[in-house]
Structures are given as C-alpha cells and as structure tokens.
Design a protein around this motif. Structure first.
Motif, short mmCIF file in Angstrom:
data_model
loop_
_atom_site.label_atom_id
_atom_site.label_comp_id
_atom_site.label_asym_id
_atom_site.label_seq_id
_atom_site.Cartn_x
_atom_site.Cartn_y
_atom_site.Cartn_z
N GLY A 132 0.82 -1.20 0.00
CA GLY A 132 0.00 0.00 0.00
C GLY A 132 0.85 1.25 0.00
O GLY A 132 2.08 1.21 0.19
N GLU A 133 0.17 2.36 -0.21
CA GLU A 133 0.85 3.64 -0.15
C GLU A 133 -0.15 4.71 0.26
O GLU A 133 -1.35 4.56 0.07
CB GLU A 133 1.50 3.98 -1.49
CG GLU A 133 0.50 4.13 -2.63
CD GLU A 133 1.18 4.44 -3.95
OE1 GLU A 133 0.56 5.15 -4.76
OE2 GLU A 133 2.33 3.98 -4.17
N ILE A 134 0.36 5.78 0.81
CA ILE A 134 -0.46 6.91 1.19
C ILE A 134 0.41 8.16 1.12
O ILE A 134 1.65 8.08 1.31
CB ILE A 134 -1.07 6.70 2.59
CG1 ILE A 134 -2.28 7.61 2.81
CG2 ILE A 134 -0.03 6.88 3.69
CD1 ILE A 134 -3.17 7.14 3.94
N GLY A 135 -0.19 9.28 0.82
CA GLY A 135 0.58 10.50 0.69
C GLY A 135 1.37 10.82 1.96
O GLY A 135 0.84 10.72 3.07
N ALA A 136 2.64 11.20 1.80
CA ALA A 136 3.48 11.49 2.95
C ALA A 136 2.91 12.63 3.79
O ALA A 136 3.10 12.68 5.01
CB ALA A 136 4.90 11.81 2.50
N ASP A 137 2.18 13.54 3.13
CA ASP A 137 1.61 14.67 3.86
C ASP A 137 0.39 14.27 4.69
O ASP A 137 -0.12 15.08 5.46
CB ASP A 137 1.23 15.79 2.89
CG ASP A 137 0.22 15.34 1.83
OD1 ASP A 137 0.16 14.13 1.55
OD2 ASP A 137 -0.50 16.21 1.31
N ARG A 138 -0.06 13.01 4.53
CA ARG A 138 -1.21 12.53 5.32
C ARG A 138 -0.78 11.76 6.57
O ARG A 138 -1.62 11.35 7.35
CB ARG A 138 -2.10 11.64 4.45
CG ARG A 138 -2.61 12.30 3.17
CD ARG A 138 -3.57 13.43 3.45
NE ARG A 138 -4.04 14.06 2.23
CZ ARG A 138 -5.15 13.71 1.57
NH1 ARG A 138 -5.88 12.71 2.01
NH2 ARG A 138 -5.50 14.34 0.48
N LEU A 139 0.53 11.51 6.70
CA LEU A 139 1.02 10.79 7.87
C LEU A 139 0.86 11.64 9.12
O LEU A 139 1.18 12.83 9.11
CB LEU A 139 2.49 10.41 7.67
CG LEU A 139 3.15 9.61 8.80
CD1 LEU A 139 2.47 8.28 9.01
CD2 LEU A 139 4.64 9.42 8.52
N PHE A 140 0.35 11.05 10.18
CA PHE A 140 0.12 11.67 11.48
C PHE A 140 -1.06 12.65 11.49
O PHE A 140 -1.23 13.40 12.45
CB PHE A 140 1.37 12.36 12.02
CG PHE A 140 2.53 11.43 12.25
CD1 PHE A 140 2.36 10.26 13.00
CD2 PHE A 140 3.78 11.69 11.71
CE1 PHE A 140 3.43 9.40 13.22
CE2 PHE A 140 4.85 10.83 11.92
CZ PHE A 140 4.67 9.67 12.68
N GLU A 141 -1.87 12.65 10.42
CA GLU A 141 -3.10 13.42 10.51
C GLU A 141 -3.99 12.81 11.60
O GLU A 141 -4.01 11.59 11.79
CB GLU A 141 -3.86 13.41 9.17
CG GLU A 141 -3.30 14.35 8.13
CD GLU A 141 -4.27 14.55 6.97
OE1 GLU A 141 -5.39 13.98 7.02
OE2 GLU A 141 -3.90 15.26 6.02
N HIS A 142 -4.72 13.65 12.30
CA HIS A 142 -5.62 13.21 13.38
C HIS A 142 -4.88 12.42 14.45
O HIS A 142 -5.42 11.46 15.01
CB HIS A 142 -6.78 12.39 12.81
CG HIS A 142 -7.62 13.14 11.81
ND1 HIS A 142 -8.59 14.04 12.18
CD2 HIS A 142 -7.61 13.13 10.45
CE1 HIS A 142 -9.16 14.55 11.09
NE2 HIS A 142 -8.57 14.03 10.04
#
Length: 277
Positions: free
Chosen positions: A16-26
C-alpha cells in the motif's frame, strides 16, 4: 496503541501507499512525536503497533486488522507492506463509527485518506465489539461457509402417494425454468436423513414447501429453510393448513387434479421468474 490507515479503495493486495503529507493526521502531537526522530518519521517504530485498515465510509464497508512492515518514503508517498490477521474476523465501518469515541477518532476520519496513530488498546475494543458466535446446531451440521447452487431447487412435501403427481408437476416446471429439482428421497448421502434434508436445503437457491395436510416434517423443514435465508415458496391445497405463524406470507393454493396441477406449474414458474429477476 494502534495505527489507523484509511484510504478510498479496498485492501486487496499486500502493498500500500499513502501520501506522505497525510502521515500523522488526526494524531495527538505528543503521540506523533514518539514516532519521530526530530522531524523525521521513524518508520521502523511505526511498524510496531497493530494496524486497523479501513476504506472510507460509515456503513457496511469492510475493515481489517493486521500489521504494516517495510515502511519507507518514496517520493511524495509513504509505501509499506502489510499482512491481515487471519484469526481476527473482518469488522465493518459501522462498528468502528459507533465506537469512534472509544478509539479516539473523529467524524472527519471516515472520509479522509490518512495515517493516524491512536493511543488506544485496539484489541480490547475488538473483543467488546465482536459478538460471540451462536452455538452450532446439535441435531445436524451446517458448514461454516454456504455453497448455494443457483440452479438447485428442492421440494419439501409429504411422501404420500397422492403427492406424486404434484411433485411431478413441480419438477417439470422447475426444469423448464432451468433448475435441477430434488426431493430428499432422491438422495442418500448421509447416515442421518435429517442431515440429507439440511444439506439439500442449504445448497438450494429456492425451496418449495407444500403445507398440505399439516405435515410436521414439512413445517420443520420450512423453518430450516427460512433460518438459512433461502427463498421459500409455500404451497397448500387448503388455506387452513397454513400455520398461524406463516399466514402473513404469500402462498400458492392449488387443486390436486390435472387442471389444478397445470395451473400450479404455471404459478410456480411465474414465482421463480420473479425470484430470479
């Protein structure tokens, strides 16, 4: 403590992958700091806690528990491998949404791709959220996973000789609609006849139950078919033979003569057509 990764498509692969800028949101600031070296995410440490993998939504979407590994930064994305726990059954987003306060989640998290870390015991929540499985039947066995034959139709009716022509009419109607039609006396697969009955019902797409003469076996078999979620077509030669608990359901009345059986066959085919859409 657990990782929460939400994305807009299902978790049907091992990577999987997710945008680095979404890490640690919430994620609470002090908690996020525990998974950083200064301002740089500590990807090895992020692999430690269990992970709740979700797709966006608050309904019947499936979410799973598992573990991430090999977390790394690739360009603008965080990529990772993951495994899903086989011994923990899938949950639904509704279960998670109903328990969102206990999990430290807010409403926005169900419609936002992100990776959060929550300081909550995920497994304690799961134990409380998953309902215990009901006891298996003691009189007969049903498989954990059903295998319905979409062209199997079964008939539950008295075995008296005066029902032979009725069964023949039903069988012909079913076969004209492309179905395989069986009565339990057509098969002998188990030492116990009730097991043959249950297995026939369980693999049937449609079950026809003739309530004529108030036969106790037919009533029992009708209850099994309803419990297993099968499409049931009720028949009777007399409305008085329909039990009180079933009178709110539609049934087909017929006469046991040549003309009546022909009319019955037509109505059965119409009902099959409606069921199959």
């Amino acid at each position: 403590m657990f990782n929460l990764i939400v994305r807009h498509f299902e978790w049907d692969a091992e990577h999987g992958e997710i945008g680095a800028d979404r890490l640690f949101e919430h994620t609470d600031g002090p908690l996020a700091a525990q998974f950083k070296n200064g301002e740089v995410p500590d990807y090895a440490k992020l692999s430690g806690p269990p992970c709740l993998f979700m797709t966006e939504g608050t309904g019947d979407e499936e979410c799973r528990v598992g573990q991430v590994s090999n977390v790394r930064r690739v360009g603008r994305d965080i990529t990772f491998d993951f495994t899903l726990a086989r011994d923990i059954p899938p949950l639904t987003n509704k279960v998670i949404y109903d328990g969102r306060r206990k999990l430290g989640m807010d409403d926005w998290e169900f419609s936002r791709n992100h990776w959060a870390v929550k300081n909550v015991d995920l497994f304690r929540f799961i134990v409380g959220a998953i309902q215990p499985r009901r006891s298996a039947p003691a009189v007969f066995k049903i498989p954990e996973n059903e295998k319905v034959d979409v062209r199997q139709l079964s008939v539950m009716m008295p075995f008296a000789a005066n029902f032979s022509d009725v069964y023949a009419a039903i069988k012909q109607a079913a076969e004209e609609m492309g179905f395989i039609c069986h009565r339990v006396d057509d098969i002998w697969e188990n030492h116990s006849i009730i097991q043959d009955v249950v297995e026939l019902i369980d693999r049937s797409r449609i079950v026809i139950c003739d309530c004529s003469t108030r036969n106790a076996n037919v009533f029992y078999e009708t209850g099994i078919a309803h419990t297993l979620g099968r499409e049931v077509i009720l028949l009777t030669q007399s409305a008085d033979d329909i039990p009180f608990d079933l009178r709110h359901l539609r049934y087909i009345s017929y006469l046991n003569n040549g003309e009546g059986r022909q009319a019955l066959a037509v109505r059965i085919k119409d009902r099959i057509q409606t069921i199959m859409g």
